[in-house]
Design a protein around this motif. Sequence first.
Motif, PDB file in Angstrom:
ATOM      1  N   GLU A 126       0.838  -1.183  -0.041  1.00 27.68           N
ATOM      2  CA  GLU A 126       0.016  -0.024  -0.092  1.00 27.68           C
ATOM      3  C   GLU A 126       0.995   1.358   0.128  1.00 27.68           C
ATOM      4  OE1 GLU A 126      -2.758  -0.325   3.033  1.00 27.68           O
ATOM      5  OE2 GLU A 126      -3.908  -1.830   2.322  1.00 27.68           O
ATOM      6  N   ALA A 127       2.019   1.377   0.902  1.00 25.93           N
ATOM      7  CA  ALA A 127       2.740   2.228   0.731  1.00 25.93           C
ATOM      8  C   ALA A 127       4.185   1.909   0.546  1.00 25.93           C
ATOM      9  CB  ALA A 127       2.802   2.999   2.207  1.00 25.93           C
ATOM     10  N   PRO A 128       4.870   2.841  -0.225  1.00 25.91           N
ATOM     11  CA  PRO A 128       6.376   2.420  -0.523  1.00 25.91           C
ATOM     12  C   PRO A 128       7.236   2.225   0.821  1.00 25.91           C
ATOM     13  CG  PRO A 128       5.908   4.471  -1.724  1.00 25.91           C
ATOM     14  CD  PRO A 128       4.647   4.183  -0.589  1.00 25.91           C
ATOM     15  N   TRP A 129       8.084   1.291   0.790  1.00 18.83           N
ATOM     16  CA  TRP A 129       9.122   1.106   1.786  1.00 18.83           C
ATOM     17  C   TRP A 129      10.075   2.578   1.811  1.00 18.83           C
ATOM     18  CZ3 TRP A 129      10.495  -1.233   5.887  1.00 18.83           C
ATOM     19  CH2 TRP A 129      11.864  -1.286   6.395  1.00 18.83           C
ATOM     20  N   THR A 130      10.199   2.785   2.952  1.00 20.10           N
ATOM     21  CA  THR A 130      11.025   3.969   3.423  1.00 20.10           C
ATOM     22  C   THR A 130      12.065   3.948   4.152  1.00 20.10           C
ATOM     23  OG1 THR A 130       9.612   4.787   5.084  1.00 20.10           O
ATOM     24  CG2 THR A 130       8.838   5.522   3.004  1.00 20.10           C
ATOM     25  N   GLY A 131      12.155   2.866   4.835  1.00 20.63           N
ATOM     26  CA  GLY A 131      13.240   2.492   5.769  1.00 20.63           C
ATOM     27  C   GLY A 131      12.812   2.691   7.108  1.00 20.63           C
ATOM     28  N   GLY A 132      13.847   2.705   7.998  1.00 25.10           N
ATOM     29  CA  GLY A 132      13.591   3.074   9.403  1.00 25.10           C
ATOM     30  C   GLY A 132      14.063   1.923  10.310  1.00 25.10           C
ATOM     31  N   ARG A 133      13.438   2.317  11.719  1.00 25.48           N
ATOM     32  CA  ARG A 133      13.617   0.952  12.625  1.00 25.48           C
ATOM     33  C   ARG A 133      13.038  -0.322  12.255  1.00 25.48           C
ATOM     34  NH1 ARG A 133      15.543   0.079  17.622  1.00 25.48           N
ATOM     35  NH2 ARG A 133      16.212   2.312  17.924  1.00 25.48           N
ATOM     36  N   ALA A 134      13.551  -1.343  12.173  1.00 27.50           N
ATOM     37  CA  ALA A 134      13.210  -2.620  11.774  1.00 27.50           C
ATOM     38  C   ALA A 134      13.146  -3.589  12.876  1.00 27.50           C
ATOM     39  CB  ALA A 134      14.126  -3.357  10.791  1.00 27.50           C
ATOM     40  N   THR A 135      14.265  -3.537  13.737  1.00 27.83           N
ATOM     41  CA  THR A 135      14.185  -4.447  14.942  1.00 27.83           C
ATOM     42  C   THR A 135      14.766  -3.949  16.053  1.00 27.83           C
ATOM     43  OG1 THR A 135      16.413  -5.533  14.485  1.00 27.83           O
ATOM     44  CG2 THR A 135      14.525  -6.433  13.601  1.00 27.83           C
ATOM     45  N   GLU A 136      14.891  -4.227  17.187  1.00 26.35           N
ATOM     46  CA  GLU A 136      15.467  -3.516  18.393  1.00 26.35           C
ATOM     47  C   GLU A 136      16.879  -3.129  17.984  1.00 26.35           C
ATOM     48  OE1 GLU A 136      16.194  -4.123  23.438  1.00 26.35           O
ATOM     49  OE2 GLU A 136      15.373  -5.699  22.114  1.00 26.35           O
ATOM     50  N   ARG A 137      17.522  -4.015  17.228  1.00 29.16           N
ATOM     51  CA  ARG A 137      18.992  -3.870  16.913  1.00 29.16           C
ATOM     52  C   ARG A 137      19.379  -3.215  15.426  1.00 29.16           C
ATOM     53  NH1 ARG A 137      17.978  -7.437  20.349  1.00 29.16           N
ATOM     54  NH2 ARG A 137      19.244  -7.808  22.381  1.00 29.16           N
ATOM     55  N   ALA A 138      18.442  -3.127  14.559  1.00 28.50           N
ATOM     56  CA  ALA A 138      18.607  -2.736  13.210  1.00 28.50           C
ATOM     57  C   ALA A 138      17.822  -1.669  12.804  1.00 28.50           C
ATOM     58  CB  ALA A 138      18.146  -4.058  12.569  1.00 28.50           C
ATOM     59  N   VAL A 139      18.496  -0.799  12.211  1.00 29.31           N
ATOM     60  CA  VAL A 139      17.753   0.709  11.576  1.00 29.31           C
ATOM     61  C   VAL A 139      18.365   0.239  10.144  1.00 29.31           C
ATOM     62  CG1 VAL A 139      17.787   2.914  11.526  1.00 29.31           C
ATOM     63  CG2 VAL A 139      17.633   1.777  13.464  1.00 29.31           C
ATOM     64  N   CYS A 140      17.228   0.862   9.280  1.00 28.03           N
ATOM     65  CA  CYS A 140      17.521   0.783   7.658  1.00 28.03           C
ATOM     66  C   CYS A 140      17.475   2.410   7.370  1.00 28.03           C
ATOM     67  CB  CYS A 140      16.504   0.153   6.844  1.00 28.03           C
ATOM     68  SG  CYS A 140      16.538   0.236   5.132  1.00 28.03           S
ATOM     69  N   VAL A 141      18.545   2.489   6.532  1.00 32.87           N
ATOM     70  CA  VAL A 141      18.595   3.901   5.715  1.00 32.87           C
ATOM     71  C   VAL A 141      18.612   3.652   4.358  1.00 32.87           C
ATOM     72  CG1 VAL A 141      20.257   6.189   5.794  1.00 32.87           C
ATOM     73  CG2 VAL A 141      20.076   4.844   7.826  1.00 32.87           C
ATOM     74  N   LEU A 142      17.637   3.938   3.799  1.00 32.82           N
ATOM     75  CA  LEU A 142      17.172   3.822   2.558  1.00 32.82           C
ATOM     76  C   LEU A 142      18.121   4.803   1.512  1.00 32.82           C
ATOM     77  CD1 LEU A 142      15.621   2.274   0.443  1.00 32.82           C
ATOM     78  CD2 LEU A 142      13.953   4.086   0.668  1.00 32.82           C
ATOM     79  N   ALA A 143      18.731   3.993   0.749  1.00 30.45           N
ATOM     80  CA  ALA A 143      19.773   5.017  -0.254  1.00 30.45           C
ATOM     81  C   ALA A 143      18.699   5.421  -1.251  1.00 30.45           C
ATOM     82  CB  ALA A 143      20.570   3.966  -0.872  1.00 30.45           C
ATOM     83  N   PRO A 144      19.064   6.576  -1.881  1.00 29.32           N
ATOM     84  CA  PRO A 144      18.302   7.219  -3.030  1.00 29.32           C
ATOM     85  C   PRO A 144      18.569   6.898  -4.296  1.00 29.32           C
ATOM     86  CG  PRO A 144      20.280   8.633  -2.072  1.00 29.32           C
ATOM     87  CD  PRO A 144      20.073   7.445  -1.557  1.00 29.32           C
ATOM     88  N   ASN A 145      18.432   5.677  -4.621  1.00 29.71           N
ATOM     89  CA  ASN A 145      18.863   4.902  -5.895  1.00 29.71           C
ATOM     90  C   ASN A 145      17.675   3.987  -6.028  1.00 29.71           C
ATOM     91  OD1 ASN A 145      19.413   2.981  -3.850  1.00 29.71           O
ATOM     92  ND2 ASN A 145      21.097   2.172  -4.799  1.00 29.71           N
ATOM     93  N   PRO A 146      16.571   4.543  -6.391  1.00 31.33           N
ATOM     94  CA  PRO A 146      15.285   3.612  -6.499  1.00 31.33           C
ATOM     95  C   PRO A 146      15.402   3.354  -8.262  1.00 31.33           C
ATOM     96  CG  PRO A 146      14.609   5.883  -6.536  1.00 31.33           C
ATOM     97  CD  PRO A 146      16.066   5.877  -5.962  1.00 31.33           C
ATOM     98  N   GLY A 147      14.676   2.169  -8.612  1.00 32.41           N
ATOM     99  CA  GLY A 147      14.474   1.671 -10.017  1.00 32.41           C
ATOM    100  C   GLY A 147      14.160   0.851  -9.950  1.00 32.41           C
ATOM    101  N   PRO A 148      13.845  -0.079 -11.195  1.00 33.01           N
ATOM    102  CA  PRO A 148      13.401  -1.536 -11.558  1.00 33.01           C
ATOM    103  C   PRO A 148      14.458  -2.348 -11.003  1.00 33.01           C
ATOM    104  CG  PRO A 148      13.979  -0.213 -13.678  1.00 33.01           C
ATOM    105  CD  PRO A 148      14.056   0.972 -12.487  1.00 33.01           C
ATOM    106  N   MET A 149      15.562  -2.045 -10.740  1.00 33.00           N
ATOM    107  CA  MET A 149      16.618  -2.846 -10.469  1.00 33.00           C
ATOM    108  C   MET A 149      16.818  -3.035  -8.957  1.00 33.00           C
ATOM    109  SD  MET A 149      19.326  -2.610 -13.376  1.00 33.00           S
ATOM    110  CE  MET A 149      19.509  -0.990 -13.769  1.00 33.00           C
ATOM    111  N   THR A 150      16.468  -2.031  -8.425  1.00 32.80           N
ATOM    112  CA  THR A 150      16.832  -1.548  -6.784  1.00 32.80           C
ATOM    113  C   THR A 150      15.523  -1.562  -6.070  1.00 32.80           C
ATOM    114  OG1 THR A 150      17.067   0.707  -7.354  1.00 32.80           O
ATOM    115  CG2 THR A 150      19.082  -0.956  -7.357  1.00 32.80           C
ATOM    116  N   LEU A 151      14.278  -1.613  -6.649  1.00 34.61           N
ATOM    117  CA  LEU A 151      13.064  -1.374  -5.578  1.00 34.61           C
ATOM    118  C   LEU A 151      12.977   0.017  -5.277  1.00 34.61           C
ATOM    119  CD1 LEU A 151      12.340  -4.767  -4.300  1.00 34.61           C
ATOM    120  CD2 LEU A 151      11.710  -4.005  -6.553  1.00 34.61           C
ATOM    121  N   GLU A 152      12.682   0.288  -4.172  1.00 31.33           N
ATOM    122  CA  GLU A 152      12.994   1.870  -3.401  1.00 31.33           C
ATOM    123  C   GLU A 152      14.261   2.278  -3.330  1.00 31.33           C
ATOM    124  OE1 GLU A 152       8.824  -0.025  -1.957  1.00 31.33           O
ATOM    125  OE2 GLU A 152      11.067  -0.689  -2.271  1.00 31.33           O
TER     126      GLU A 152
END
Length: 281
Positions: A23-49
């Motif tokens: 429903e909404a694009p993946w934007t990264g952020g906290r995933a687990t207690e120990r893991a945070v995702c920083v989403l890179a600005p390289n979206p495309g058909p080969m890299t998804l978001e």
Amino acid sequence: MTGPARQDGPPQDGPRQDGPQQEAPWTGGRATERAVCVLAPNPGPMTLEGTNTWVLSEPGSARAVVVDPGPDDEQHLARVRTALARRRARLVAVLLTHSHLDHTAGAQRLAAAAGVEVVAAAAWRDGEELDVEGLQLVALRTPGHTADSACFALPADRALLTGDTVLGRGSTVLAEDGSLTDFLTTLDRLLALATPTPEHPGLDVLLPGHGPLVRDPVAVLAGYRRHREERLAQVREALAAGAGTTAEVVAHVHPGLDPALQRAATWSVRAQLAHLGADLP
């Protein structure tokens, strides 16, 4: 994993959008207690978001590692450094899941600024453990997508960082140095790791190199396995129908293929033919 028959990924790295979209694009952020995702600005058909850069640290620890720094983009790397600062953690190592540039291009710049080393995927021994002030990681050699692919288990969160071995959405390509034989072995291994048993609790989540979190690891891994078997059946059909070249098999398995995906489809078909012991030009 539903939707139309998959094309085995685009040429650079493999991810593709496939089936019903979230429903909404993946934007990264906290995933687990120990893991945070920083989403890179390289979206495309080969890299998804975009490429998922993972910042990992034990709660309360002053040290952290970064997995897959992503592209050599100063704004992205600045956001990674901000994520470290928010956790009040100093970077002590940069780890890579495989050698593709959308995961690795920023590694040397990030590591050099912190005075730390970059540890390539191929440098890990299978089952090697890393302890960063209580943060426990286990490296798993998981060839298939590429020859050097590795995953990192985060046992305390019942999580697995998968790089491009398993994506958050769709299927992955078998790259030019990939192997279907290896990939099937890897999928079987990860499926066993994900499945709860009386001896171990299994996995709650996969943290992929592209796309959203995978909250149903067993179902998704089993779906990857089925998809590969379906593709093998299609390649066998092409051979039985008289296909005598790799290009003819690609045309049979991927009718109406977008020309932009031709190279990736050819890589995957070559891997399938090699798995079947078929040597075609």
